[in-house]
Design a protein around this motif. Sequence first.
Motif, PDB file in Angstrom:
ATOM      1  N   ILE A  18      -3.073  -3.850  -5.771  1.00 37.92           N
ATOM      2  CA  ILE A  18      -1.639  -3.810  -5.459  1.00 37.92           C
ATOM      3  C   ILE A  18      -1.360  -2.788  -4.362  1.00 37.92           C
ATOM      4  O   ILE A  18      -0.649  -3.070  -3.395  1.00 37.92           O
ATOM      5  N   ILE A  19      -1.951  -1.622  -4.495  1.00 35.64           N
ATOM      6  CA  ILE A  19      -1.745  -0.559  -3.502  1.00 35.64           C
ATOM      7  C   ILE A  19      -2.281  -0.974  -2.135  1.00 35.64           C
ATOM      8  O   ILE A  19      -1.611  -0.798  -1.112  1.00 35.64           O
ATOM      9  N   GLU A  20      -3.481  -1.536  -2.109  1.00 33.15           N
ATOM     10  CA  GLU A  20      -4.081  -1.923  -0.830  1.00 33.15           C
ATOM     11  C   GLU A  20      -3.292  -3.037  -0.141  1.00 33.15           C
ATOM     12  O   GLU A  20      -3.065  -2.992   1.069  1.00 33.15           O
ATOM     13  N   PHE A  21      -2.858  -4.042  -0.904  1.00 33.97           N
ATOM     14  CA  PHE A  21      -2.073  -5.119  -0.291  1.00 33.97           C
ATOM     15  C   PHE A  21      -0.692  -4.626   0.122  1.00 33.97           C
ATOM     16  O   PHE A  21      -0.142  -5.091   1.129  1.00 33.97           O
ATOM     17  N   HIS A  22      -0.153  -3.687  -0.599  1.00 33.83           N
ATOM     18  CA  HIS A  22       1.115  -3.066  -0.195  1.00 33.83           C
ATOM     19  C   HIS A  22       0.953  -2.396   1.174  1.00 33.83           C
ATOM     20  O   HIS A  22       1.804  -2.540   2.063  1.00 33.83           O
ATOM     21  N   LYS A  23      -0.126  -1.673   1.358  1.00 37.30           N
ATOM     22  CA  LYS A  23      -0.398  -1.022   2.652  1.00 37.30           C
ATOM     23  C   LYS A  23      -0.535  -2.060   3.759  1.00 37.30           C
ATOM     24  O   LYS A  23      -0.006  -1.874   4.872  1.00 37.30           O
TER      25      LYS A  23
END
Length: 106
Positions: A82-87
């Motif tokens: 989730i964090i990586e795709f948010h970035k």
Amino acid sequence: EFLIIKAMGEPVKSSNFSYKLWSDSKELADKSLNHNFVKQIGDATLSSDTFRIYIVQDAYFLQAFAKAYAYALVRSPDNEGIIEFHKLIGSVLDELKMHKNYSAAW
């Protein structure tokens, strides 16, 4: 680890998988890196009309890419994904803002 491409298109080995992909497609990658469009955009000699067309097409592509990243974010099984795709979505949105700024002058 990531594959880093030097200015002349030579890969720096940083992971076996990415290095293999680069090596297997080196001929096509070299043609792409040495294409007139890429050279002209790099040295700022691309015509204004061609640049405008590129910005419109790239914005369309980026919008689709943002949606694909959003879909992947929703499907992520853990917080790390989730964090990586948010970035990644944030980076695409930043690039779309840049495109909007370019096109505002037109």
